[in-house]
Design a protein around this motif. Structure first.
Motif, mmCIF file in Angstrom:
data_model
loop_
_atom_site.group_PDB
_atom_site.id
_atom_site.type_symbol
_atom_site.label_atom_id
_atom_site.label_comp_id
_atom_site.label_asym_id
_atom_site.label_seq_id
_atom_site.Cartn_x
_atom_site.Cartn_y
_atom_site.Cartn_z
ATOM 1 N N ASN A 257 5.047 4.055 -11.077
ATOM 2 C CA ASN A 257 3.913 5.181 -10.166
ATOM 3 C C ASN A 257 3.540 3.954 -9.584
ATOM 4 O OD1 ASN A 257 2.399 6.630 -9.327
ATOM 5 N ND2 ASN A 257 1.262 7.399 -11.091
ATOM 6 N N LEU A 258 4.339 4.098 -8.192
ATOM 7 C CA LEU A 258 3.955 2.766 -7.265
ATOM 8 C C LEU A 258 2.856 3.414 -6.460
ATOM 9 C CD1 LEU A 258 6.270 1.387 -8.291
ATOM 10 C CD2 LEU A 258 6.717 0.710 -6.137
ATOM 11 N N ARG A 259 2.393 4.770 -6.575
ATOM 12 C CA ARG A 259 1.526 5.213 -5.577
ATOM 13 C C ARG A 259 -0.032 5.186 -6.448
ATOM 14 N NH1 ARG A 259 4.135 10.481 -4.370
ATOM 15 N NH2 ARG A 259 5.916 9.734 -5.492
ATOM 16 N N LEU A 260 -0.041 4.704 -7.766
ATOM 17 C CA LEU A 260 -1.073 4.595 -8.641
ATOM 18 C C LEU A 260 -2.033 3.789 -7.827
ATOM 19 C CD1 LEU A 260 -2.158 5.688 -11.420
ATOM 20 C CD2 LEU A 260 -1.446 3.501 -12.194
ATOM 21 N N PRO A 261 -3.369 4.357 -7.646
ATOM 22 C CA PRO A 261 -4.338 3.205 -6.771
ATOM 23 C C PRO A 261 -4.698 2.168 -8.014
ATOM 24 C CG PRO A 261 -5.283 5.524 -6.969
ATOM 25 C CD PRO A 261 -3.850 5.691 -7.698
ATOM 26 N N PRO A 262 -5.382 1.021 -7.657
ATOM 27 C CA PRO A 262 -5.851 0.168 -8.487
ATOM 28 C C PRO A 262 -7.200 0.887 -9.107
ATOM 29 C CG PRO A 262 -6.150 -0.756 -6.314
ATOM 30 C CD PRO A 262 -5.280 0.492 -6.110
ATOM 31 N N ALA B 284 0.882 -1.191 -0.053
ATOM 32 C CA ALA B 284 -0.037 0.038 -0.096
ATOM 33 C C ALA B 284 0.801 1.413 0.074
ATOM 34 C CB ALA B 284 -0.845 -0.165 1.268
ATOM 35 N N SER B 285 0.101 2.167 -0.325
ATOM 36 C CA SER B 285 1.126 3.666 -0.418
ATOM 37 C C SER B 285 0.154 4.863 0.177
ATOM 38 C CB SER B 285 1.537 3.904 -1.905
ATOM 39 O OG SER B 285 0.387 4.291 -2.579
ATOM 40 N N SER B 286 0.585 6.031 -0.015
ATOM 41 C CA SER B 286 -0.215 7.036 0.648
ATOM 42 C C SER B 286 -1.170 7.316 -0.765
ATOM 43 C CB SER B 286 0.820 8.456 0.654
ATOM 44 O OG SER B 286 1.364 8.773 -0.587
ATOM 45 N N GLY B 287 -1.042 6.602 -1.912
ATOM 46 C CA GLY B 287 -2.005 6.831 -3.012
ATOM 47 C C GLY B 287 -3.295 6.090 -2.833
ATOM 48 N N GLY B 288 -3.122 5.034 -1.802
ATOM 49 C CA GLY B 288 -4.386 4.112 -1.625
ATOM 50 C C GLY B 288 -3.784 2.527 -1.252
ATOM 51 N N ASP B 289 -4.788 1.524 -1.131
ATOM 52 C CA ASP B 289 -4.687 0.150 -1.046
ATOM 53 C C ASP B 289 -3.550 -0.256 -2.090
ATOM 54 O OD1 ASP B 289 -6.577 0.336 0.859
ATOM 55 O OD2 ASP B 289 -7.898 -0.568 0.053
ATOM 56 N N GLY B 290 -2.907 -1.239 -1.696
ATOM 57 C CA GLY B 290 -2.081 -1.888 -2.718
ATOM 58 C C GLY B 290 -2.837 -2.608 -3.993
ATOM 59 N N TRP B 291 -2.145 -3.006 -4.971
ATOM 60 C CA TRP B 291 -2.928 -3.655 -5.962
ATOM 61 C C TRP B 291 -2.928 -5.116 -5.621
ATOM 62 C CZ3 TRP B 291 -3.138 -2.165 -11.711
ATOM 63 C CH2 TRP B 291 -3.272 -0.875 -11.950
ATOM 64 N N ASN B 292 -3.994 -5.780 -5.852
ATOM 65 C CA ASN B 292 -4.257 -7.192 -5.431
ATOM 66 C C ASN B 292 -3.604 -7.994 -6.405
ATOM 67 O OD1 ASN B 292 -6.093 -6.376 -3.379
ATOM 68 N ND2 ASN B 292 -7.716 -6.191 -4.927
ATOM 69 N N SER B 293 -2.838 -9.158 -6.031
ATOM 70 C CA SER B 293 -2.145 -10.069 -6.940
ATOM 71 C C SER B 293 -1.142 -9.342 -8.169
ATOM 72 C CB SER B 293 -3.191 -10.962 -7.375
ATOM 73 O OG SER B 293 -3.587 -11.770 -6.598
#
Lengths: 400, 687
Positions: free
Chosen positions: B108-113, A247-256
């Motif tokens: 861009n590791l802070r890009l939300p899914p 996860a990051s300040s941008g939001g939840d981590g990507w699943n899988s």
């Protein structure tokens, strides 16, 4: 076999003798040749484009342009770094084991940030080990660079200029820079990923809004056997059941989304195609609920896979990876992601929890792999997670 | 009798009628976003008025209407599609959201899914399973199916996508599920992966099917309303919808395969390009449509538009063959800025129509491409868009001087820099559709559409070593001509997954024949006339993980060495794309494809300009091309057919301005277009 950097083409001609030596020493000569041809093809395309540039503008102008591009990237990188808080920061990441008795192997990063310069000092890392998780010098340098690349702006070109603010210190004989002869086979994944983790963890103090939690670690299975439909041998490498992203300040981590060192850059490929090409049955391949590390933003979930081997003769499997003991790290108060948990169920044998570095695992026809891969780390205090986000996770079955 | 083309854009709905002698009449009406069919009827009413008749008279005198729509595109971009439920194989409900493990923007590791179009709680697994050879491993379980249907009913979904693993082998389970869904949710739009895209690879199939469900109800609602309004007005002829692949289909088919209309809008533009190709007698063209905020680039090779199945729209994977249109976020309104490293960039941000470029004087303060072009003398402040938009030179200079200060150069150099940077981006876009696809653009002609293109194309041609640039007349009229010249088209596909060595020639030939027969049968429901079928295959080397599209036009399907011929087509294509072929490796054919087309009656040719004496320049003005020089300015509408103009010069019309650089030579064609010869590099150095 170790091959030093050496000319594979001479005067535009491929060296057939070298190719034959290499083909004789690899497991799957045909695949190897295909891979090599693709790499050479890409180099030829690059050569063509560079040649066209030279023809149009001349070598002098092209070189000057390259210099200007690198300088501009350096200015961008320095502008970003100088916004971070000055100081000396420390971060540590642990590997599970080396498969030969050593456990909790530590990578230690001491990062000094001053102005727009960064110094990463890895000399405090543990001594090199017997197993194949040691790093070469080049791989260690790349892993530190990758950590910086992830912390800069996405738009900053990732070239040599952008990395000029960085100096790296390390000591030969440590796990991050093993002496010649030490096994380093796994290093692009591990300990490469732990080097990234240690550096990013350290810099969380300097740039918390940029530092993201750890991504799930790589843990793969390879299976070698005979396909009863064709009578031909096969080798299959598992790319499915990806772990979650941090996860990051941008939001939840990507699943899988996979491991940190590829950051969502590798396809796992179609289940349908895998079933056509290999004697495999994917009974189940979905997200693994409750695997993402808690936090204000949750780590991505790992994957859950039930795989049946549809062979008629015995097969052999081996594993390579990390993360069955230490999950992907949470950051700034976020929790670590769940660890990997792989089980082999094979008729007439007790269930066997797979270790991350095993060889020669016998799998009977109909044997099943039950794979639960790890989640990504969480970002920030779990107490700060919004009610809506928690409710949504429950509703979607991402948490129970 | 008339034929009518309708193109609904973001701001205006263009309606063009062409009569039996090839005369075209154009009308414009404001687009009505809430229900585009209102704007269409408004446009038709205005068109009738232009022709001096009533709407009823116009439509009863019309034999065919062809329509390009952006309804599906907008639903996707604005996330205003249907509430979608997905029924899928138990244990595999996350295929859609896993996206094969890929993440956009790697650094861009802070890009939300992204949010999937069908959320996880509406993706329901049903107990059933086919093996990869199409045999049933787990029969479909009625109870589990009923439970899923009941959940979707309670959730009031508007559309249901059904996608089971290996359904490309046998649609039986999907059809059984569809029957249960239709019984319980009689109003829902129901779509099956075995209908939408019966080919292997579950992510591409499920994603395409879910997009179909998402846009289906929107497209259905819109086209039904439009058809009703047309019927009410007295129209009895066919309404044909442009598809992403460039062909047209009747309304029912466009509703069934709504995902196929996602590129319907820009496809009309490519149709315009095809029409030009025919008129010019040039088979190799790169249509280049540069507007205010974006630029669409496509490719026509050998008179055929390039197709690609590697498309996504708004982050959603759509694996149907579509026109290969590259959209760049750069146009006349693109904003220039200097990054912290001191590098000049143009776009992707745009000043749009409001506030617009600084020189529009509507409150825009940031420097745009149009501001730079004005300062360079390429645009006439008094005569832009036929004088409908006055341009403020001082405002442009103030805006561009911000860039000049950041770079430490003179304002005019900054303007020249902005012009060059945007050209470099455009040239890269053209390389994307050509060089990246293994096609050398140097033998192609560049076709300039859109108001902003004329000032940039001759420079782009130099970047790419292209020697011919064509600037046709009004683009909307051309699009209409193109739409009206589009053929009816059905795409068929079947997965085979066979090693070329183990394949029988007869089996392969009959597989293609079957797909072709199905396509011909579907076409026969709408059409009696000449039908053409073209075959292609997706193929790879044994261990490769991706396939390439291999046209099989050259193959003799009755020859005894059929398999060798197919393999050799693949080797040649692979070599063209990737510089190498591995002749001794196993070759695998994965998907067989057949495109079946029905040729619609040709529209008459456009009327040619009358002979008249060569026009004199209407004036002179200084332009900056490397340095200031005074050049002659011509009025495009006044040129005589065959009249030649030597660059440097400027040619203006109501919709565009064309800059001829030193060494360029333009000739007015019989239809009043500009056909420009651009010198090669050596020649240019000599001038």
């Amino acid at each position: 076999m170790r091959i030093p950097p050496i000319r594979f083409y001479r005067r535009g001609e491929m060296r057939q003798d070298l190719l034959e030596i290499m083909m004789l020493n690899v497991r799957h000569p045909r695949d190897f040749r295909g891979d090599l041809a693709a790499m050479i093809g890409s180099v030829h395309i690059g050569e063509r484009r560079l040649g066209a540039l030279m023809a149009e503008f001349g070598a002098e102008t092209v070189e000057a342009a390259v210099g200007a591009i690198l300088d501009a990237s350096e200015r961008q990188a320095r502008a970003v770094i100088s916004g971070w808080k000055d100081g000396v920061y420390e971060g540590e990441a642990l590997l599970d084991d080396d498969g030969h008795g050593a456990e909790d192997i530590a990578i230690r990063a001491r990062v000094t940030k001053r102005g727009s310069d960064l110094e990463v000092d890895l000399t405090g890392s543990d001594p090199q080990v017997k197993g194949f998780i040691n790093s070469s010098h080049a791989n260690m340098q790349s892993a530190v660079t990758m950590a910086l690349a992830f912390l800069l702006d996405p738009e900053t070109p990732k070239n040599d200029g952008a990395f000029r603010p960085l100096t790296v210190k390390a000591k030969p004989g440590t796990v991050v820079w093993a002496n010649p002869g030490a096994p380093v086979t796994l290093c692009t994944s591990h300990c490469g990923q732990e080097i990234i983790e240690a550096v990013v963890k350290a810099l969380a103090g300097a740039c918390p809004e940029r530092a993201m939690a750890g991504w799930g670690r790589r843990f793969r299975i390879a299976i070698k056997g005979e396909d009863p439909r064709t009578g031909k041998p096969f080798i299959w490498h598992m790319f499915h059941a990806r772990p979650g992203a941090g996860a990051s300040s941008g939001g939840d981590g990507w699943n899988s989304a996979g491991e940190w060192h590829s950051a969502g850059g590798i396809k796992f490929g179609s289940v349908e195609v895998a079933e056509v090409r290999f004697p495999l049955y994917f009974r189940r391949h979905e997200f693994r609920p409750d695997s993402g590390g808690e936090g204000q933003y949750r780590g991505g979930t790992g994957g859950s896979l039930e795989l049946v081997l549809e062979t008629e003769t015995g097969s052999l499997a081996n594993t390579a990876g990390e993360g069955a003991k230490h999950g992907a790290c949470g950051i700034l108060g976020g929790k670590d992601g769940a660890t990997h948990h792989y089980v082999l169920k094979s008729d007439g044998m007790p269930d066997r929890v797979l270790k991350t570095k095993e060889e020669g695992i016998a799998v009977h026809p109909g044997g099943e792999f039950h794979v639960e891969s790890g989640g990504g780390g969480g970002w920030g205090d779990p107490g700060q997670r919004s009610k809506q986000d928690r409710e949504r996770d429950r509703c979607l079955g991402m948490t129970s | 009798m008339y034929v009518i083309g309708i193109d609904v854009g973001g701001t205006f709905t263009d309606v063009v009628a062409i009569d039996g002698e090839g005369r075209s009449t154009l009308a414009k009406a404001p687009t009505t976003p809430a229900d585009q069919s209102a704007g269409v009827i408004d446009g038709l009413t205005r068109l009738a008025a232009e022709l001096g008749i009533g709407l009823g008279e116009l439509v009863t005198e019309t034999e065919r209407i062809v329509h390009g729509t952006t309804v599906a595109t907008n639903a996707l971009l604005e996330r205003k599609g249907a509430k979608v439920g997905l029924i899928t194989t138990e244990g595999h409900r996350d295929v859609l959201e896993m996206r094969e493990g890929l993440k956009d923007e790697r650094y861009n590791l802070r890009l939300p899914p992204p949010e999937p179009l069908a959320p996880r709680d509406l993706r329901l697994g049903v107990a059933e399973r086919l093996n990869s050879d199409g045999t049933v491993r787990v029969p479909i379980d009625g109870k589990s199916l009923q439970a899923a249907v009941e959940t979707l009913r309670q959730e009031n979904v508007e559309a249901v996508a059904i996608c089971f693993l290996h359904a490309y082998r046998d649609p039986g389970h999907e059809r059984a599920a569809a029957e249960a869904v239709r019984k319980a949710l009689s109003d829902a739009y129901v779509t099956l992966s075995s209908d939408v895209l019966p080919q292997i690879k579950e992510y591409e199939r499920v994603s395409t099917t879910v997009v179909n469900a998402y846009v289906g109800p929107v497209v259905e609602g819109y086209l039904t309303r439009l058809a009703e309004r047309l019927t009410d007005a007295g129209y009895a002829g066919p309404l044909l919808i442009i598809q992403s692949h460039g062909g047209v289909t009747p309304v029912d088919e466009a509703v069934r395969l709504a995902v196929g209309t996602v590129l319907s809008g820009p496809a009309g533009g490519v149709g315009g390009g095809l029409h030009c190709a025919e008129i010019l007698g040039a088979g190799d063209l790169i249509p280049f449509d540069m507007g205010g905020t974006s630029t669409d680039i496509s490719m026509i090779a050998g008179g055929e538009p390039a197709l690609s199945a590697e498309r996504g729209v708004a982050g959603q994977r759509i694996a149907l063959p579509s026109l290969d249109i590259v959209s760049l976020g750069a146009g006349g309104g693109s904003v220039a800025h200097v990054d912290p490293g001191g590098v000049l960039h143009v776009g992707p941000e745009s000043a749009g129509a409001d506030p617009g470029p600084a020189c529009y004087g509507q409150g825009g303060a940031r420097p745009t491409v149009t501001d730079a072009n004005l300062l360079l003398g390429y645009l006439d402040p008094e005569n832009f868009l036929g004088g409908r938009q006055y341009l403020d030179r001082a405002a442009a200079a103030t805006a561009v001087s911000q860039i000049a200060e950041a770079l430490g150069v003179e304002t005019i150099q900054a303007a020249a820099g902005i012009h060059r940077v945007v050209n470099t981006r455009m040239a890269e876009g053209i390389r994307l559709v050509s060089v990246r696809r293994g096609v050398d653009p140097r033998g192609f002609a560049l076709l300039a559409f859109g108001g902003a293109a004329g000032l940039h194309v001759t420079e782009l041609a130099r970047h790419l070593e292209i020697s011919r640039v064509v600037v046709p007349n009004v683009a909307s009229v051309l699009s209409a001509w193109g739409m009206l010249a589009s053929d009816l088209r059905v795409e068929g596909v079947r997965t085979h997954v066979g090693d070329a060595a183990t394949l029988e020639a007869e089996g392969l030939s009959s597989l293609f024949q079957e797909i072709e027969n199905e396509g011909r049968a579907r076409l026969a429901e709408w059409f009696e006339g000449t039908v053409l079928a073209r075959r292609a295959a997706d193929m790879r080397y044994g261990e490769q993980v991706f396939e390439i599209d291999v046209p099989l036009d050259e193959v003799d399907w009755t020859a005894p060495d059929l398999l060798n011929q197919v393999a050799s087509c693949f080797h040649r294509r692979h070599e063209a794309l990737f510089t190498y072929a591995l002749e001794d490796q196993e070759v695998v054919l994965v998907n067989a494809r057949v495109a079946v087309t029905g040729e619609l009656p040709a529209t008459p040719r456009e009327a040619e300009l009358p002979d008249r004496p060569a026009a004199e320049p209407k004036g002179q003005r200084p332009v900056h091309i490397g340095d200031w020089q005074v050049v002659e300015v011509f009025d495009l509408a006044a040129l005589a057919p065959g009249q030649a103009i030597q660059g440097p010069a400027v040619v203006e019309s109501e919709t565009t301005t064309v800059l001829l650089r030193p060494g360029d030579r333009a000739v007015a064609t019989p239809l009043g277009w500009l056909d420009i010869e651009v010198p090669g590099l050596e020649m240019e150095n000599g001038t």
